[in-house]
Design a protein around this motif. Sequence first.
Motif, mmCIF file in Angstrom:
data_model
loop_
_atom_site.group_PDB
_atom_site.id
_atom_site.type_symbol
_atom_site.label_atom_id
_atom_site.label_comp_id
_atom_site.label_asym_id
_atom_site.label_seq_id
_atom_site.Cartn_x
_atom_site.Cartn_y
_atom_site.Cartn_z
ATOM 1 N N PRO A 1 0.808 -1.225 0.000
ATOM 2 C CA PRO A 1 0.000 0.000 0.000
ATOM 3 C C PRO A 1 0.842 1.277 0.000
ATOM 4 N N TRP B 1 -6.176 -5.150 -4.713
ATOM 5 C CA TRP B 1 -5.478 -3.869 -4.737
ATOM 6 C C TRP B 1 -6.059 -2.942 -5.801
ATOM 7 N N TRP C 1 -7.473 0.619 -4.397
ATOM 8 C CA TRP C 1 -6.707 1.813 -4.736
ATOM 9 C C TRP C 1 -7.164 2.481 -6.035
#
Length: 277
Positions: free
Chosen positions: A148, A193, A197
């Motif tokens: 991250p 992810w 994101w």
Amino acid sequence: AYLYDLSKLRDHAKQLITTLPSSCNLFYAIKANSDANLLKTLAPIVHGFEAASLGEIEKIRAVDKKIPILFGGPGKTPKEIEGAIYNGVALLHVESIHELQMVNYIAAQKRKMVSILLRVNLRSSVPNSQLKMAGVPTQFGIDEIDVPNAITLANSLPNLKLLGFHFHAMSNNVDSKAHAHFVGHCFELAEKWEKEWGLDISYINVGGGIGINYQNIEEQFDWDDFMNRLKRILEDHKDAKWQTLFECGRYITSSCGYYAAEVLDIKKNHGHYFCVL
């Protein structure tokens, strides 16, 4: 002398490419064998080459000026990154937070935009592989728990374009079922992810690591079984729009090579015969 059957190499590579699903690309990792004759044979067949040094990039460009190149490895020097940009590598696999900043700095100096994948050191790996590059402390990739932070930084750097993730995690694995499980795990993480994101992933690179059973020549990695399992994984993740990249080395070239040497002596010790070369 090393002897190579280029017809066998050509046929083997074509068979691998033909059986791959259309959303998958096969790159040859030239660290397995960078002989120019092999590269010339493979260039019209594979989707590109993978390099781990500037020297390997230059060997590829001496054979083909335009073929796509993937550039990875944890020890890239500033000179190698400059050379990779100069030689127009398609994707640069970034291995650390520091390397993210260094690639962006060099790209800014060159006034270039560099397409990157983040290399992830997963928290788990294929248990039976002979060399583990993830799931254990290694020099390879960014710890999964730090991804991250790496995503946030990559998105903030103006000369980098984050296009996905690189998951090369093992070497010389001969278990097709375990390898498919590994690929499925990579898909799940990439989807997670991407959603968390707001990423627009173009590629995930699941590496190579498909091995050769040197101890038992008759029991090799079951490519057909792996392809069947891979197709099911792709069906389970049919909403994923990325290309899946493989970067195999020895699995592409090893079966076409022979080593010829003079036998200097034949001797018997404790009931076993030995040829001394």
